[in-house]
Design a protein around this motif. Structure first.
Motif, short mmCIF file in Angstrom:
data_model
loop_
_atom_site.label_atom_id
_atom_site.label_comp_id
_atom_site.label_asym_id
_atom_site.label_seq_id
_atom_site.Cartn_x
_atom_site.Cartn_y
_atom_site.Cartn_z
N VAL A 47 0.85 -1.20 0.00
CA VAL A 47 0.00 0.00 0.00
C VAL A 47 0.88 1.25 0.00
N GLN A 48 1.92 1.22 0.83
CA GLN A 48 2.85 2.36 0.89
C GLN A 48 3.51 2.59 -0.47
N ASN A 49 3.93 1.52 -1.12
CA ASN A 49 4.54 1.65 -2.45
C ASN A 49 3.55 2.23 -3.46
N ALA A 50 2.29 1.81 -3.37
CA ALA A 50 1.27 2.34 -4.28
C ALA A 50 1.03 3.83 -4.00
N GLN A 51 1.07 4.21 -2.73
CA GLN A 51 0.90 5.63 -2.38
C GLN A 51 2.05 6.46 -2.94
N ILE A 52 3.25 5.95 -2.84
CA ILE A 52 4.41 6.66 -3.38
C ILE A 52 4.29 6.78 -4.89
N GLU A 53 3.85 5.70 -5.52
CA GLU A 53 3.70 5.71 -6.97
C GLU A 53 2.64 6.71 -7.43
N LEU B 80 -4.06 6.57 -0.57
CA LEU B 80 -5.01 5.72 -1.28
C LEU B 80 -6.35 5.70 -0.56
N ASN B 81 -7.43 5.64 -1.35
CA ASN B 81 -8.75 5.47 -0.74
C ASN B 81 -8.98 3.96 -0.54
N ASP B 82 -10.13 3.63 0.03
CA ASP B 82 -10.41 2.22 0.35
C ASP B 82 -10.42 1.33 -0.89
N ASP B 83 -10.96 1.83 -1.99
CA ASP B 83 -11.00 1.03 -3.22
C ASP B 83 -9.60 0.72 -3.73
N GLU B 84 -8.71 1.69 -3.63
CA GLU B 84 -7.34 1.50 -4.09
C GLU B 84 -6.58 0.54 -3.18
N VAL B 85 -6.84 0.61 -1.87
CA VAL B 85 -6.23 -0.33 -0.93
C VAL B 85 -6.75 -1.74 -1.22
N LEU B 86 -8.04 -1.84 -1.52
CA LEU B 86 -8.63 -3.12 -1.89
C LEU B 86 -7.97 -3.68 -3.14
N ASP B 87 -7.67 -2.82 -4.11
CA ASP B 87 -6.97 -3.24 -5.32
C ASP B 87 -5.62 -3.86 -4.98
N VAL B 88 -4.92 -3.28 -4.02
CA VAL B 88 -3.61 -3.79 -3.60
C VAL B 88 -3.78 -5.18 -2.99
#
Length: 156
Positions: free
Chosen positions: A35-41, A46-54
């Motif tokens: 999740v942290q890597n996705a936030q950096i990217e 990230l919202n809940d949907d994006e965390v769910l994607d991870v």
């Protein structure tokens, strides 16, 4: 409570539980790192949907790793496969309740009616409407097969 908050709370409780599963703590830390890597990217929280994607992506990675082990090596790699299955169980706790076959067919039929799809060439439109609704609740391959089946019935 958001999914991000749930992960943090579960990580804290796993750390306090000295006799608990080290694997659970390890998996939660891995999810939080992803999740942290996705936030950096994305350069934003990230919202809940994006965390769910991870979480869905991590689950799919485990399934792909299991599927990639050839049948003749499964016995020799039993411990590895068992660990991956245990990780999937832990990840499953952070995903929404899976759809039943009837619920999935109903959602597909609704999306087909909504898009006015009549043949297999309209599959892309149906999938683009449907996938956000079933994200984390159904496997994309399964959804694809149900859409194909219902669209082929319409063509007949």
């Amino acid at each position: 409570m958001t999914l991000h908050d749930t992960l943090l709370a579960d990580m804290k409780s796993a750390m306090k539980d000295k006799e608990g599963s080290k694997l659970k703590l390890s998996v939660i830390r891995m999810i939080r790192a992803a999740v942290q890597n996705a936030q950096i990217e994305k350069k934003k929280p990230l919202n809940d949907d994006e965390v769910l994607d991870v979480v869905v992506r991590e689950m799919k990675m485990r399934q792909d790793a299991i599927d990639s082990v050839p049948e003749d090596e499964r016995e020799r790699r039993h411990e590895f496969l068992e660990k991956l299955e245990e990780e999937k169980v832990i990840l499953q706790a952070y995903l929404p309740k899976p759809l039943t076959a009837e619920e999935l067919q109903s959602a597909v039929a609704e999306a087909i009616a909504e898009t006015g799809a009549s043949s297999a060439k309209d599959m892309g439109r149906v999938m683009s409407v449907l996938m956000p609704r079933v994200k984390g609740k159904a496997d994309g391959k399964t959804v694809n097969n149900v859409v194909k089946e219902l669209l082929s019935r319409r063509e007949e």
